[in-house]
Every structure is written in structure tokens, then in C-alpha cells.
Design a protein around this motif. Sequence first.
Motif, PDB file in Angstrom:
ATOM      1  N   ALA A   1       0.598  -1.435  -0.072  1.00 29.65           N
ATOM      2  CA  ALA A   1       0.243   0.368  -0.208  1.00 29.65           C
ATOM      3  C   ALA A   1       1.140   1.057   0.077  1.00 29.65           C
ATOM      4  N   LEU A   2       0.977   2.454  -0.113  1.00 31.68           N
ATOM      5  CA  LEU A   2       1.278   3.162  -0.412  1.00 31.68           C
ATOM      6  C   LEU A   2       1.742   3.692   1.254  1.00 31.68           C
ATOM      7  N   THR A   3       3.204   3.886   1.050  1.00 32.66           N
ATOM      8  CA  THR A   3       3.561   3.618   2.671  1.00 32.66           C
ATOM      9  C   THR A   3       4.668   4.453   2.975  1.00 32.66           C
ATOM     10  N   ILE A   4       4.711   5.528   3.460  1.00 30.94           N
ATOM     11  CA  ILE A   4       5.951   6.516   3.843  1.00 30.94           C
ATOM     12  C   ILE A   4       6.433   5.693   5.272  1.00 30.94           C
ATOM     13  N   VAL A   5       7.583   6.113   4.874  1.00 25.16           N
ATOM     14  CA  VAL A   5       8.636   5.443   4.900  1.00 25.16           C
ATOM     15  C   VAL A   5      10.354   6.825   5.825  1.00 25.16           C
ATOM     16  N   THR A   6      10.009   6.948   6.857  1.00 24.66           N
ATOM     17  CA  THR A   6      10.559   7.950   7.745  1.00 24.66           C
ATOM     18  C   THR A   6      12.048   6.408   8.674  1.00 24.66           C
ATOM     19  N   PRO A   7      12.488   7.587   9.495  1.00 21.58           N
ATOM     20  CA  PRO A   7      13.597   6.416   9.976  1.00 21.58           C
ATOM     21  C   PRO A   7      13.605   6.394  10.558  1.00 21.58           C
TER      22      PRO A   7
END
Length: 199
Positions: free
Chosen positions: A94-100
Motif C-alpha cells: 500500500a502507499l507507505t511513508i518511510v521514516t527513519p
Amino acid sequence: MVERTRLVFRSNTNKFIAIASWCLLGLGVIAAFLTGSPRGLLGLVPIALIAFGIWELFWRPRVDVDDDGVTLVNQFHTIGIPWAKVVDVDTKWALTIVTPDRRYRASAAPAPGAVTRPNMTGAARTGRVSDGSIRKADAPGTDSGDAATIVRTRLQAMAEAGTLPIGEAATTRVTTRVHWLSIAALVVLAAASIAITYG
């Protein structure tokens, strides 16, 4: 210069499911009123439960993109991700926002299933290429692909304009807000529906 706008993405599939379901429930509402009996009118409570559940599960989920960051409105909780935290945008499931720190998935923009497999070449829109073709989940016309394009376009525009916060990830927080009122309303309606059904 980055255009200062707020863009909202909702899944067309989810909207279709919600509207079609509400239309069917509307027939149940009409039938409840036509009975004219108190017992028939009590049947509106389970209908309200289902209608509200459909809203929470299918209509409410969305992806908001604005100057502050990306907001993922999922079922039962909302996640606010500032631009300073965004490391990558993925679409595998799915749309996935990757952060640290972690990955945040948007329920409003699922990747297409096995039935939907766009056969496209080039990467003019998403820049995601595998073996000369756009990855299925990144393809235009899919929920995940269209939502990812909105996020990536804004991210690129801010980077080119020099307005993308750099080096602030450690001091920037991702916010999560649980939809407690919706959960409480569903619990109350479910309890009332059970009492009516088995009472």
C-alpha cells in the motif's frame, strides 16, 4: 516556487463500495418505516451500526498532502507525518511513508491485487522502474500509484524549491490520533444492536 495547496486522495474503489452499500441500507431504512411497528423501527439501530462502520472502514480513509507533511487517515486512527521525517515513499503493499524510525501504511491507498496488473513501460510519472516497466503498485490508475505520485510530486517540488526541511528528523515527531469517538459510537451501536436482536 511550491504551490501551497492541500491535496486529498481517496480510493475510488472504497468510495464505490461505500456508496453501493449505503444505497442497499437505504432500502432497509425504507422497509423499517413501512412496517410502522416499533419493532421495525428498532431495526434502524443495526442499520445505523452497519452504515457507520462502512463510513469508518471505506469512506473516511484518505491521504492528505499539504505544506506541513502527509496525513494518513486510516481506520480508527490518523497519522501526521511532517516532511522532515519522510525518507522514502513505497507502494509494495500500500502507499507507505518511510521514516527513519518506522514505516506508516495508508489504508486509503492499497496496492492492486493479482487481478489488476497494469502493463506499462517508462517511468515518466513515478520514476519506479523494474525490468523496463513500472512496478504494478506504482502504476498510474492504481490507488497506491496515484497516491504515491501526489506525495512524491510535492516532495520533489519542495526539494527543488529548497523548502524541504533537512536535518530535522531527530527533533520532529510523528503524531498519532486514535478515533476514540468513532470507536465509542461503534461499541454503543453494536451493544444496542445485540440487545435489540436478542432482547
